[in-house]
Write a protein that holds these residues in place. Structure first.
Motif: not given
Length: 185
Positions: A45, A78, A82-87
């Motif tokens: 990230e 992005d 997004d993946t790190n924030a959600r999953y």
């Protein structure tokens, strides 16, 4: 007469030692690159954010002429954010990728110590480098990876195989006496 025979026997020994030093230098370079490649798989990230900033910055002549590259870099940034924030658990896969690079690098301790006896590790690594190309060509389209990025991925196998082939070529003359000694012994 004695001086001549000594110099004739010392010359192959000196050449063999020099060849081993060259082989070990190439192997160390390969190991360092594997370790660096592995370590960079952890902070994806941060790295993609940095890359997107560089691509969008004032000193980005390459991405100014290649807008699709800039779009891909931004999309990747992005997607990872997004993946790190959600999953965040999905990043565990790249942690394993990093670990695999480090383990493969550790496997080269044998060839660095005794490259003739452990030449099989080097040959295996050549096959692994070659395997990068079909992986990128088959899995890349399935995952929506642009063709130009697949070429970048394939370049790792092409660049990685170069020091390994140099090492294998340098080991050929050293393998012959080792095989002869094994047969005689």
């Amino acid at each position: 007469m004695n001086g001549t025979s000594e110099s004739l026997t010392e010359r192959p020994l000196d050449e063999g030692r020099a060849a081993l030093r060259r082989v070990r230098r190439w192997l160390w370079a390969f190991v360092v690159c594997l370790v660096l490649s592995g370590l960079t798989a952890f902070p994806l990230e941060t790295e993609t954010r940095w890359l997107a900033d560089v691509a969008a910055g004032p000193a980005a002549p390459l991405t100014d002429h290649l807008p699709a590259l800039r779009e891909w870099i931004e999309r990747t940034r992005d997607g990872i954010a997004d993946t790190n924030a959600r999953y965040p658990f999905l990043a565990y896969g790249t942690d394993w990728l990093a670990f695999a690079h480090l383990v493969i690098a550790a496997a080269f301790w044998g060839p660095i110590k005794d490259p003739v006896r452990n030449v099989w590790v080097i040959r295996w690594a050549v096959l692994a480098c070659a395997g990068i190309i079909p992986l990128a060509l088959i899995c890349g389209p399935l995952r929506g990876i642009p063709l130009y990025w697949r070429f970048i991925d394939m370049s790792f196998g092409i660049i990685g195989v170069v020091p390994l082939l140099v090492v294998l070529r340098a080991l050929r003359p050293l393998e012959r006496p080792a095989r002869a000694a094994a047969v005689a012994g």
